[in-house]
Write a protein that holds these residues in place. Sequence first.
Motif, PDB file in Angstrom:
ATOM      1  N   CYS A   1      -0.653  -9.304  10.363  1.00 21.84           N
ATOM      2  CA  CYS A   1      -1.000  -8.074   9.675  1.00 21.84           C
ATOM      3  C   CYS A   1      -0.458  -6.914  10.502  1.00 21.84           C
ATOM      4  O   CYS A   1       0.060  -7.113  11.608  1.00 21.84           O
ATOM      5  CB  CYS A   1      -2.509  -7.947   9.435  1.00 21.84           C
ATOM      6  N   THR A   2      -0.540  -5.708   9.993  1.00 21.18           N
ATOM      7  CA  THR A   2      -0.101  -4.523  10.729  1.00 21.18           C
ATOM      8  C   THR A   2      -1.252  -3.530  10.780  1.00 21.18           C
ATOM      9  O   THR A   2      -2.174  -3.568   9.958  1.00 21.18           O
ATOM     10  CB  THR A   2       1.108  -3.864  10.050  1.00 21.18           C
ATOM     11  N   ASP A   3      -1.208  -2.624  11.793  1.00 23.89           N
ATOM     12  CA  ASP A   3      -2.287  -1.654  11.925  1.00 23.89           C
ATOM     13  C   ASP A   3      -1.813  -0.237  11.593  1.00 23.89           C
ATOM     14  O   ASP A   3      -0.668  -0.032  11.167  1.00 23.89           O
ATOM     15  CB  ASP A   3      -2.929  -1.742  13.319  1.00 23.89           C
ATOM     16  N   ALA A   4      -2.680   0.738  11.819  1.00 21.58           N
ATOM     17  CA  ALA A   4      -2.392   2.124  11.449  1.00 21.58           C
ATOM     18  C   ALA A   4      -1.291   2.741  12.293  1.00 21.58           C
ATOM     19  O   ALA A   4      -0.720   3.777  11.919  1.00 21.58           O
ATOM     20  CB  ALA A   4      -3.662   2.966  11.564  1.00 21.58           C
TER      21      ALA A   4
ATOM     22  N   THR B   1      12.629  -7.456   8.163  1.00 17.88           N
ATOM     23  CA  THR B   1      13.716  -6.765   7.477  1.00 17.88           C
ATOM     24  C   THR B   1      13.253  -5.370   7.088  1.00 17.88           C
ATOM     25  O   THR B   1      12.056  -5.118   6.923  1.00 17.88           O
ATOM     26  CB  THR B   1      14.152  -7.518   6.204  1.00 17.88           C
ATOM     27  N   ASP B   2      14.217  -4.447   6.932  1.00 23.08           N
ATOM     28  CA  ASP B   2      13.846  -3.107   6.484  1.00 23.08           C
ATOM     29  C   ASP B   2      13.625  -3.119   4.984  1.00 23.08           C
ATOM     30  O   ASP B   2      13.758  -4.157   4.318  1.00 23.08           O
ATOM     31  CB  ASP B   2      14.884  -2.069   6.915  1.00 23.08           C
ATOM     32  N   GLN B   3      13.300  -1.963   4.423  1.00 22.29           N
ATOM     33  CA  GLN B   3      12.954  -1.912   3.002  1.00 22.29           C
ATOM     34  C   GLN B   3      14.143  -2.214   2.094  1.00 22.29           C
ATOM     35  O   GLN B   3      13.969  -2.476   0.903  1.00 22.29           O
ATOM     36  CB  GLN B   3      12.364  -0.548   2.653  1.00 22.29           C
ATOM     37  N   ASN B   4      15.362  -2.205   2.657  1.00 25.08           N
ATOM     38  CA  ASN B   4      16.548  -2.565   1.888  1.00 25.08           C
ATOM     39  C   ASN B   4      16.886  -4.047   2.007  1.00 25.08           C
ATOM     40  O   ASN B   4      17.845  -4.517   1.386  1.00 25.08           O
ATOM     41  CB  ASN B   4      17.751  -1.730   2.353  1.00 25.08           C
ATOM     42  N   GLY B   5      16.124  -4.772   2.812  1.00 22.67           N
ATOM     43  CA  GLY B   5      16.355  -6.207   2.963  1.00 22.67           C
ATOM     44  C   GLY B   5      17.277  -6.586   4.094  1.00 22.67           C
ATOM     45  O   GLY B   5      17.631  -7.759   4.241  1.00 22.67           O
ATOM     46  N   SER B   6      17.675  -5.609   4.932  1.00 22.43           N
ATOM     47  CA  SER B   6      18.543  -5.902   6.075  1.00 22.43           C
ATOM     48  C   SER B   6      17.695  -6.338   7.270  1.00 22.43           C
ATOM     49  O   SER B   6      16.664  -5.718   7.552  1.00 22.43           O
ATOM     50  CB  SER B   6      19.368  -4.670   6.446  1.00 22.43           C
TER      51      SER B   6
ATOM     52  N   ASN C   1       4.900  -3.109   6.859  1.00 27.47           N
ATOM     53  CA  ASN C   1       4.528  -2.095   7.811  1.00 27.47           C
ATOM     54  C   ASN C   1       4.567  -0.716   7.170  1.00 27.47           C
ATOM     55  O   ASN C   1       5.087  -0.539   6.073  1.00 27.47           O
ATOM     56  CB  ASN C   1       5.462  -2.126   9.029  1.00 27.47           C
ATOM     57  N   ARG C   2       4.044   0.275   7.884  1.00 25.81           N
ATOM     58  CA  ARG C   2       4.016   1.639   7.366  1.00 25.81           C
ATOM     59  C   ARG C   2       5.402   2.255   7.213  1.00 25.81           C
ATOM     60  O   ARG C   2       5.564   3.219   6.481  1.00 25.81           O
ATOM     61  CB  ARG C   2       3.152   2.528   8.268  1.00 25.81           C
ATOM     62  N   ASN C   3       6.376   1.724   7.937  1.00 25.17           N
ATOM     63  CA  ASN C   3       7.742   2.219   7.799  1.00 25.17           C
ATOM     64  C   ASN C   3       8.527   1.501   6.706  1.00 25.17           C
ATOM     65  O   ASN C   3       9.728   1.714   6.548  1.00 25.17           O
ATOM     66  CB  ASN C   3       8.481   2.113   9.143  1.00 25.17           C
ATOM     67  N   GLY C   4       7.856   0.642   5.951  1.00 25.66           N
ATOM     68  CA  GLY C   4       8.492  -0.065   4.847  1.00 25.66           C
ATOM     69  C   GLY C   4       9.103  -1.398   5.219  1.00 25.66           C
ATOM     70  O   GLY C   4       9.649  -2.095   4.353  1.00 25.66           O
ATOM     71  N   ASP C   5       9.036  -1.779   6.504  1.00 22.22           N
ATOM     72  CA  ASP C   5       9.571  -3.083   6.912  1.00 22.22           C
ATOM     73  C   ASP C   5       8.791  -4.219   6.265  1.00 22.22           C
ATOM     74  O   ASP C   5       7.562  -4.148   6.129  1.00 22.22           O
ATOM     75  CB  ASP C   5       9.495  -3.251   8.431  1.00 22.22           C
ATOM     76  N   ILE C   6       9.503  -5.275   5.895  1.00 28.04           N
ATOM     77  CA  ILE C   6       8.892  -6.492   5.371  1.00 28.04           C
ATOM     78  C   ILE C   6       8.823  -7.499   6.514  1.00 28.04           C
ATOM     79  O   ILE C   6       9.830  -7.805   7.144  1.00 28.04           O
ATOM     80  CB  ILE C   6       9.705  -7.063   4.202  1.00 28.04           C
TER      81      ILE C   6
ATOM     82  N   GLN D   1       0.822  -1.201   0.000  1.00 22.79           N
ATOM     83  CA  GLN D   1       0.000   0.000   0.000  1.00 22.79           C
ATOM     84  C   GLN D   1       0.859   1.255   0.000  1.00 22.79           C
ATOM     85  O   GLN D   1       0.363   2.351  -0.252  1.00 22.79           O
ATOM     86  CB  GLN D   1      -0.916   0.006   1.223  1.00 22.79           C
ATOM     87  N   LEU D   2       2.161   1.114   0.289  1.00 27.86           N
ATOM     88  CA  LEU D   2       3.057   2.257   0.308  1.00 27.86           C
ATOM     89  C   LEU D   2       3.556   2.614  -1.089  1.00 27.86           C
ATOM     90  O   LEU D   2       3.544   3.778  -1.489  1.00 27.86           O
ATOM     91  CB  LEU D   2       4.260   1.972   1.211  1.00 27.86           C
ATOM     92  N   SER D   3       4.012   1.617  -1.814  1.00 26.78           N
ATOM     93  CA  SER D   3       4.650   1.852  -3.108  1.00 26.78           C
ATOM     94  C   SER D   3       3.861   1.339  -4.302  1.00 26.78           C
ATOM     95  O   SER D   3       4.135   1.733  -5.444  1.00 26.78           O
ATOM     96  CB  SER D   3       6.042   1.199  -3.118  1.00 26.78           C
ATOM     97  N   GLY D   4       2.894   0.456  -4.050  1.00 25.46           N
ATOM     98  CA  GLY D   4       2.198  -0.187  -5.158  1.00 25.46           C
ATOM     99  C   GLY D   4       2.958  -1.379  -5.711  1.00 25.46           C
ATOM    100  O   GLY D   4       2.488  -2.039  -6.637  1.00 25.46           O
ATOM    101  N   ASP D   5       4.151  -1.657  -5.149  1.00 26.75           N
ATOM    102  CA  ASP D   5       4.932  -2.810  -5.594  1.00 26.75           C
ATOM    103  C   ASP D   5       4.263  -4.107  -5.157  1.00 26.75           C
ATOM    104  O   ASP D   5       3.420  -4.122  -4.259  1.00 26.75           O
ATOM    105  CB  ASP D   5       6.340  -2.769  -5.005  1.00 26.75           C
TER     106      ASP D   5
END
Length: 224
Positions: free
Chosen positions: A149-152, A122-127, A97-102, A41-45
């Motif tokens: 799942c994650t919330d608001a 992991t963060d959005q860079n995969g770390s 998550n909203r912070n881009g974490d996977i 929902q953040l990037s559409g990816d």
Amino acid sequence: MWVSGGSTNLFLIDSDGNTLDHRTDEQNLSPGSHTEIYCSQLSGDMLVLMKKYIPSPPVDDVEAKIVRFNGLEETQTVQFDAKGNNLYIDPECITENRNGDIIVFDLIHDILLGPSSRLVVTDQNGSNRFTYYGSKNDPRLKLEATDICTDALSNILIANQSSSTVHMIDKDGIFLCLLLTTEHGIRGPWGMSYDEKSHRLWVGSIEDNRLCVYRYIERQNHFS
């Protein structure tokens, strides 16, 4: 919509079921393969969990990775940690998550202790940011997850089937509370989803075939 087949084939279909395009990961295509799709929902990816089972008694090995697609273009692969070790043992479900974490819930096959699970974040860079195991001392906090799942507020929610609970941890992996228990009508939570618009949590219970809806975040507490 994107759908996955019995292997690592991904199909883009329209509302009438016509195939518009497809994508195949040749390296992972094999009997016993499995895919799980999550649309960001953040990037559409599109984040795709891909895994295949490699026979290795008494417990099969699993080769797994997360692949990010922007349209049909593969833009990222998350598979190893900084030391080159596999991040995942037997991943089953993926969210963001909203912070881009996977966030992935990962099955652990322990011959002596039996099945359990963990969260690999992991963060959005995969770390790798952290891994959450719950607690072995409290039966209610032993993780045998079925969905996440994650919330608001960027909290992570974990449906725990064995103890009929929903765990809540924060974005950094700190346990906050047992959000839902049998006292709230939970009986073997299996499927779970958070609605960002209404701030409602939908939980399906496998033991009594019910779908329950809860609200625990008021709109004025929502941080955008």
